[in-house]
Design an enzyme around this catalytic site. Structure first.
Site, short mmCIF file in Angstrom:
data_model
loop_
_atom_site.label_atom_id
_atom_site.label_comp_id
_atom_site.label_asym_id
_atom_site.label_seq_id
_atom_site.Cartn_x
_atom_site.Cartn_y
_atom_site.Cartn_z
CB CYS A 96 -3.02 5.64 2.85
SG CYS A 96 -4.20 4.29 2.90
CG ASN A 131 -1.78 1.03 1.41
OD1 ASN A 131 -1.89 1.86 0.48
ND2 ASN A 131 -2.84 1.06 1.97
CG PHE A 132 4.17 1.58 -2.26
CD1 PHE A 132 4.37 1.71 -0.67
CD2 PHE A 132 4.84 1.20 -2.97
CE1 PHE A 132 5.12 0.51 -0.22
CE2 PHE A 132 5.57 0.42 -2.77
CZ PHE A 132 5.95 0.18 -1.48
CB CYS A 166 -36.46 18.92 -23.31
SG CYS A 166 -34.73 18.55 -23.92
CB CYS A 208 -18.22 20.15 -29.61
SG CYS A 208 -19.96 20.75 -29.36
#
Length: 442
Positions: free
Chosen positions: A139, A136-137, A350, A383
């Protein structure tokens, strides 16, 4: 029926869905329930070295971001690694693995930057029968302030050094969990590979503050009138995680290293997308915390059905298939032109497309007096914002102009397939090769 069994760096599991190291994998009770529900594996919640247990806060640990329908989009957590005694966890891991030999049991580890500390905990983990370890590197809170977690993951030299220690003192497969709180995730991934890691997992949580209580004028969650940064996870982080997986999978220096995907995986489709980008399996946390362990049944059935429909017999058939199609902007075809089209039979009038285009884009949608909306091809830049804001799926689509057609906006005639230009060949590129930069009336 598709075969979902996986072999990830020698760790076998009946399906590619593992629970990530987090509260759902904190104890034997949880993990047994998870396996009974159908999870293929777990990464046990991070263990620390022997000594006084870690102290977590006893107030709120989670902040949240919701969609308009109150659907949980993201969690911010300030919880630390396990606060249960090391030996208690090790005993439980040994019992669980003995009772579920066909499931993957990987142990997450975090100890100080000291070779002997790593050797000691690896010796004890090795006695449990676990299938592998995950370093675990990542947190970003609490443990980082103690010189562990992301404080290590942000320094490639530390990542490589600890990985070497782990490979020196243990024969278990070693997975290095990478932090996203870094400019270029490829560098620690490379360090892990050079240190001998069998795989990397990504991403860990993103450093964040999700909200501020405007009455108390304090970040949430609040602990006695104060708040802190925490780790952000959930569906909202999926795009960030997918980009980082793709970056490691396609970079020539890290290509080929197995990847365990983490980050917003909530459905079988999420997992399939990560796997198409190069991941060998999928770790899940927030979705399980939101909906419970039984969501894995839907994930397995959905993935199996999709694979059957596509003609894939095993997950390795499609792992990495999308990776070669991930590129940098400069390699995109600048002669590829599309135009929006509105299906009048599906349109509900709409006006969202019109408002979005008129106010914030290119004024390429016209509205008649009877509220009929049409696209102005001489203004449309393709786009596809209108597609994304339209509430009716399939109402607005993008049609590709074929070779020989004229783009009414630029006057350019669409060239043949074998005559396309990227930025490297475009005449507007001041650094381009003049021998390949040709103009087509624009």
């Amino acid at each position: 029926m598709a075969d979902l069994t996986t072999d990830f760096v020698g760790i076998k599991s009946p399906n590619p869905f593992w629970l990530a190291s987090a509260p759902p994998t904190d104890k034997e009770y949880n993990v047994r329930r998870a396996f009974e529900a159908g999870w293929g594996g777990v990464v046990w919640k991070t263990l620390g070295e022997e000594g006084p247990p870690v102290v977590n806060v006893s107030g709120p640990r989670y902040g949240a971001i919701w969609g308009a329908d109150r659907r949980l989009l993201g969690l911010n957590n300030i919880e630390l690694i396990t606060d249960r005694p090391l030996q208690t966890n090790l005993d439980e891991i040994k019992r669980v693995k003995a009772d579920y030999p066909d499931r993957a049991v990987v142990v997450s580890l975090m100890v100080p930057l000291d070779e002997d500390a790593w050797r000691k905990i690896l010796d004890r983990v090795g006695e449990t029968g676990a299938d592998g370890v995950e370093l675990n590197f990542g947190c970003p809170h609490g443990m980082a302030e103690r010189g562990m977690g992301s404080a290590v993951g942000q320094v490639p030299e530390y990542v490589g050094q600890i990985t070497q220690w782990v490979k020196k003192h243990s024969d278990l497969p070693c997975i290095v969990k990478l932090t996203p709180n870094i400019t270029d995730i490829r560098q620690p991934a490379l360090a892990a590979k050079q240190g001998g890691a069998d795989a990397v997992s990504m991403i860990n949580t993103i450093n964040s503050i999700t909200s501020v209580n405007l009455d108390a004028m304090c970040p949430e969650p609040m602990i006695d009138g104060l708040g802190t940064h925490g780790g952000y996870c959930g569906p909202a982080v999926k795009p960030i995680a997918m980009n980082m997986v793709a970056e490691v999978a396609r970079w020539e220096k890290t290509a080929g290293i197995p990847i365990s995907a983490i980050g917003g995986i909530s459905t079988w489709r999420d997992a399939a997308e990560f796997m198409a980008l190069g991941a060998g399996n999928a770790q899940v946390c927030t979705a399980a915390m939101t909906y419970g362990f039984r969501i894995v049944k839907e994930m397995c059935s959905g993935l199996s059905q999709w694979m059957d429909e596509q003609g894939y017999t095993k997950t390795s058939d499609f792992i990495g298939m999308a990776t070669p199609r991930v590129t940098d902007w400069q390699h995109l075809n600048l002669d590829y032109v599309t135009k929006a089209e509105i299906d009048q039979d599906l349109c509900i009038s709409c006006g969202r497309c019109f408002a979005a285009c008129e106010d914030t884009s290119h004024q390429a949608i016209a509205m008649s007096e009877d509220r009929t909306f049409t696209v102005k091809d001489d203004e449309c830049v393709a786009c596809n914002l209108c597609v994304n804001v339209c509430p009716v799926e399939g109402c607005i689509t993008m049609r590709r102009l074929e070779p020989g057609e004229t783009d009414l906006r630029t006057g350019m005639t669409i060239p043949a397939e074998d005559d396309k230009r990227t930025w490297l060949e475009h005449p507007n590129n001041p650094m381009g090769d003049p021998l390949t930069c040709i103009s087509r009336g624009q």
